[in-house]
Scaffold this motif. Structure first.
Motif, mmCIF file in Angstrom:
data_model
loop_
_atom_site.group_PDB
_atom_site.id
_atom_site.type_symbol
_atom_site.label_atom_id
_atom_site.label_comp_id
_atom_site.label_asym_id
_atom_site.label_seq_id
_atom_site.Cartn_x
_atom_site.Cartn_y
_atom_site.Cartn_z
ATOM 1 N N SER A 196 0.838 -1.190 0.000
ATOM 2 C CA SER A 196 0.000 0.000 0.000
ATOM 3 C C SER A 196 0.877 1.246 0.000
ATOM 4 O O SER A 196 1.930 1.279 0.645
ATOM 5 N N ASP A 198 2.351 4.458 1.115
ATOM 6 C CA ASP A 198 2.450 5.307 2.292
ATOM 7 C C ASP A 198 2.235 6.755 1.865
ATOM 8 O O ASP A 198 2.288 7.071 0.659
ATOM 9 N N PRO A 199 1.967 7.668 2.799
ATOM 10 C CA PRO A 199 1.665 9.052 2.407
ATOM 11 C C PRO A 199 2.729 9.699 1.520
ATOM 12 O O PRO A 199 2.403 10.399 0.563
ATOM 13 N N HIS A 200 4.020 9.452 1.806
ATOM 14 C CA HIS A 200 5.078 10.057 0.991
ATOM 15 C C HIS A 200 5.085 9.495 -0.416
ATOM 16 O O HIS A 200 5.129 10.232 -1.404
ATOM 17 N N ALA A 202 2.615 8.020 -1.946
ATOM 18 C CA ALA A 202 1.371 8.402 -2.608
ATOM 19 C C ALA A 202 1.466 9.808 -3.179
ATOM 20 O O ALA A 202 1.072 10.060 -4.329
ATOM 21 N N ALA A 203 2.002 10.739 -2.395
ATOM 22 C CA ALA A 203 2.135 12.117 -2.880
ATOM 23 C C ALA A 203 3.110 12.187 -4.045
ATOM 24 O O ALA A 203 2.878 12.911 -5.023
ATOM 25 N N ASN A 209 -3.614 7.936 -0.858
ATOM 26 C CA ASN A 209 -2.991 7.160 0.214
ATOM 27 C C ASN A 209 -3.590 5.756 0.254
ATOM 28 O O ASN A 209 -4.806 5.581 0.125
ATOM 29 N N GLY A 210 -2.741 4.769 0.438
ATOM 30 C CA GLY A 210 -3.209 3.398 0.529
ATOM 31 C C GLY A 210 -3.427 2.716 -0.803
ATOM 32 O O GLY A 210 -3.826 1.546 -0.837
ATOM 33 N N SER A 211 -3.167 3.402 -1.909
ATOM 34 C CA SER A 211 -3.336 2.782 -3.226
ATOM 35 C C SER A 211 -2.388 1.596 -3.376
ATOM 36 O O SER A 211 -1.320 1.539 -2.756
#
Length: 251
Positions: A196, A198-200, A202-203, A209-211
């Protein structure tokens, strides 16, 4: 010679509609990846006839694909593919630029170039002494304007120093390794898993987030067997499909 006992014929088991919808969605998903529906998916009634299921099952299957962001649906425009996925082969040792040369221009955003002491696991995989210096490179890889992968690369020190003397924005590291070493790459070990975002990550990759991401560890060696390149690659699961040809060996 005696004949084997006849086996009883199994009667069809009535399966929940959600199971049948998932089965249909799996087939449709890969037909979409193969480019079968460039002009839009068939009508619900046609799909129901093709898969021998009810229209409600088809609607449920299409809802699965819509929730994944793979298709778009409208009452007057029908059902169309929303995003395109790109095939990444598993049959050859090639860099991303070579892999996607038929899809468009691959460019790199170099986010870090550092000389650092190798973590024990990295040193072990690169056949170096614990704490030996390696060259670390972090790149965000784009296909056109689309961010596809975030690559963290550890290079053996002599190879790494020579590689970073060249532009990393437009060159594949694989091609540079062969250039500076005077050898061809021989092979690689490859591990792939789903993680998945993580926020970093994902950005950076411009996903929620979590994709789902495809996370690869690849250790590449020169033709003489020396390991020189260890990579940890996060790829967008919504835009890349890994494909390969498998053959059953004699055992």
């Amino acid at each position: 010679m005696s004949q084997p006992d006849a086996q009883p014929v199994s009667l069809p088991v009535r399966r929940p509609r959600a199971d049948r919808a998932r089965q249909v969605a799996d087939v449709l998903r890969h037909q979409i990846y193969d480019g079968a529906y460039d002009r839009g998916l068939p009508a619900e009634s046609d799909l129901a006839a093709e898969f021998f299921v009810s229209r409600n099952t088809i609607r449920e299957a299409l809802a699965v694909l819509k929730n994944e962001g793979l298709i778009e649906r409208g009452t007057k425009v029908g059902t169309h593919v929303a995003v395109r996925k790109f095939d990444h082969g598993l049959d050859a040792l090639v860099g991303l630029k070579e892999t996607f040369k038929d899809y468009g221009e691959v460019r790199n955003e170099v986010r870090a170039v550092q000389r650092l002491a190798a973590p024990p696991a990295v040193a072990r995989k690169l056949a170096l002494e614990p704490g030996a210096q390696v060259v670390f490179v972090e790149r965000l890889r784009y296909l056109g304007d689309l961010p596809l992968s975030l690559d963290l690369t550890y290079l053996a020190p002599d190879i790494g120093e020579a590689v970073i003397a060249f532009s990393l924005e437009t060159n594949d590291v694989f091609a540079l390794i062969e250039r500076v070493s005077g050898q061809r790459l021989g092979g690689a070990t490859f591990a792939l898993e789903a993680v998945s975002a993580d926020p970093h990550s994902a950005a950076t990759l411009q996903v929620p987030n979590g994709s789902a991401l495809l996370m690869a560890e690849r250790l590449t060696s020169l033709d003489d067997g020396r390991p020189v390149d260890l990579e940890y690659i996060r790829m967008r699961g919504d835009r890349i499909t890994m494909r390969g040809n498998l053959f059953r060996s004699d055992t």
